[in-house]
Scaffold this active site. Structure first.
Site, short mmCIF file in Angstrom:
data_model
loop_
_atom_site.label_atom_id
_atom_site.label_comp_id
_atom_site.label_asym_id
_atom_site.label_seq_id
_atom_site.Cartn_x
_atom_site.Cartn_y
_atom_site.Cartn_z
N LEU A 124 37.81 50.75 15.11
CA LEU A 124 36.45 50.13 15.24
C LEU A 124 35.79 50.09 14.02
O LEU A 124 35.09 49.13 13.59
CB LEU A 124 35.55 51.10 16.50
CG LEU A 124 34.23 50.39 16.27
CD1 LEU A 124 33.86 48.97 16.71
CD2 LEU A 124 33.51 51.54 17.23
N THR A 125 35.49 51.16 13.28
CA THR A 125 34.81 51.33 12.07
C THR A 125 35.24 50.58 10.92
O THR A 125 36.75 50.53 10.61
CB THR A 125 34.73 52.81 11.65
OG1 THR A 125 34.20 53.70 12.58
CG2 THR A 125 33.91 53.02 10.26
N ARG A 269 32.02 95.77 9.57
CA ARG A 269 31.70 95.98 8.25
C ARG A 269 30.52 96.92 8.22
O ARG A 269 29.44 96.77 9.03
CB ARG A 269 31.17 94.63 7.55
CG ARG A 269 30.56 94.39 6.25
CD ARG A 269 31.37 94.94 5.23
NE ARG A 269 30.74 94.42 3.81
CZ ARG A 269 31.00 94.76 2.80
NH1 ARG A 269 31.99 95.75 2.71
NH2 ARG A 269 30.43 94.54 1.60
N GLU A 364 32.44 59.43 16.19
CA GLU A 364 32.10 58.98 17.85
C GLU A 364 30.60 59.07 17.96
O GLU A 364 29.93 59.33 18.98
CB GLU A 364 32.86 60.14 18.70
CG GLU A 364 34.27 60.14 18.65
CD GLU A 364 35.06 60.22 19.92
OE1 GLU A 364 34.50 60.00 20.86
OE2 GLU A 364 35.96 60.86 19.73
#
Length: 383
Positions: A124-125, A269, A364
């Protein structure tokens, strides 16, 4: 809408075990080589991951939207590049054919997509168009019983691997809006179709993208999805609506993985004689991440269940995608902060996820496009 709890539980356990034992172990090598090992690809195909959403009559698993979301929560527990490999096939690459294709198109392509024999790609793009239908320039000109395609598509996921492309092209040059756009099935190897070089990206290495270029590419008129021109953008929007819920689910899964890693580090930690997780400012980051993650999970499941009930979920899909993708970015940022210097180092993996998840707010439909969709739907609604 979950059809069989036992079958679903078995599927999720299988995917979870595959993620833990195979994919997590391969994350670093995929990031370093920009390639998913061939044996892992073969295992994905054998497990049926390429056919998750394709109906059983065509050889797939036929998952409901809710079942798909639950599967993606599990798949999200590893590098999103693995999901991307089959994601375009189970989502935007195949769903246009499934939703709007002719019986002949479904019979020809869906069985091969379900097995992974064909990898699907969604084109699409363009360099000058993506969200704006009016700017789409790839043309499809009728010539006898074929259309001749010319134009360039950009950032096309899985294009270097694809056996077929769902291509949006303008069949009516007189219509500058969405009504002049049609969706075509174009098979790899069609004369006039060529690929650009693979893109180098910030993250999601192993998930390949490139330009797809059409130069007098002749495609049979029978390859218009649905058999009629002018419906392409409607097909694309239906496909993307479903895809937005899918992406929201992946965002939830990846955020859970990152938060789990950060929590484990905060417990282990020590600074000033105690675990850093005992400090309130670290606890605040953990708590905010947990709360936002819970909200995103609930939103995504709700949107999926509504879609399975046949409701119009344009707004809910955009809400879920917007919130979950932004949430995922915030969790990634907090995870790096909790790990401190270690979070910036490649060996701990958080910096890789930090790079990977940035894409979720873009593809999207960007966050800004989701905002437009939501607001416009609100303006049209009576409630």
């Amino acid at each position: 809408m979950i059809r069989d709890q036992d079958a679903l539980r078995s599927l999720l356990e299988t995917v979870s075990r595959f993620v833990r034992e195979r994919l997590v172990q391969a994350e670093r090598i995929v990031d370093e080589t920009d390639e998913i090992p061939a044996d892992i690809v073969a295992e994905m195909k054998a497990m049926g991951l390429f056919g998750l959403t394709i109906p059983e009559e065509y050889g797939g698993l036929g998952l409901t939207m809710e079942e798909e979301v639950l599967a993606m929560f599990v798949m999200g527990q590893t590098s999103p590049a693995f999901r991307s490999l089959f994601g375009t096939t189970v989502g935007i690459g195949s769903q246009g054919i499934l939703m709007d294709g002719t019986p002949e198109q479904k019979a020809r392509y869906l069985p091969r997509l379900a097995t992974g024999e064909l990898i699907a790609s969604f084109a699409l793009t363009e360099p000058e168009a993506g969200s704006d239908a009016a700017s789409l320039r790839t043309s499809a000109t009728l010539s006898g019983d074929s259309y001749v395609l010319n134009g360039t598509k950009r950032f096309i996921t899985n294009a270097p691997l694809a056996g077929m492309f769902t291509v949006m092209a303008r069949t009516d040059p007189g219509s500058k809006g969405a009504g002049g756009v049609s969706a075509f099935i174009v098979e790899a190897g069609t004369p006039g179709l060529r690929l650009g070089k693979r893109d180098r990206k910030m993250g999601q290495r192993g998930a390949w993208t490139c330009d797809v270029i059409f130069e007098d590419c002749r495609v049979p008129a029978a390859n218009i999805i649905g058999g009629r021109p002018g419906l392409g953008f409607k097909t694309a929007m239906k496909v993307l609506e479903k895809g937005r819920i899918h992406i929201a689910a992946i965002c939830v899964g990846v955020a859970e993985r990152m938060l789990g890693d950060a929590l484990r580090y905060a417990r282990e930690r020590k600074q000033f004689g105690q675990a850093i997780g005992e400090f309130q400012l670290v606890q605040a980051m953990l708590a905010d991440s947990k709360a936002e993650l819970y909200a995103a999970r609930c939103m995504t499941l709700d949107a999926a269940q509504r879609r399975d009930r046949g409701e119009n979920v344009s707004t809910e899909a955009s809400c879920a995608k917007l919130f979950a993708s932004e949430m995922c970015g915030r969790v990634a940022d907090r995870a790096v902060q909790i790990l401190g210097g270690a979070g910036y180092m490649a060996e701990y993996g958080i910096e890789r996820f930090y790079r990977d998840v940035r894409l979720f707010r873009i593809f999207e439909g960007t966050t800004q496009i989701q905002q437009l969709v939501i607001a416009r739907n609100m303006m049209k609604s009576d409630s």
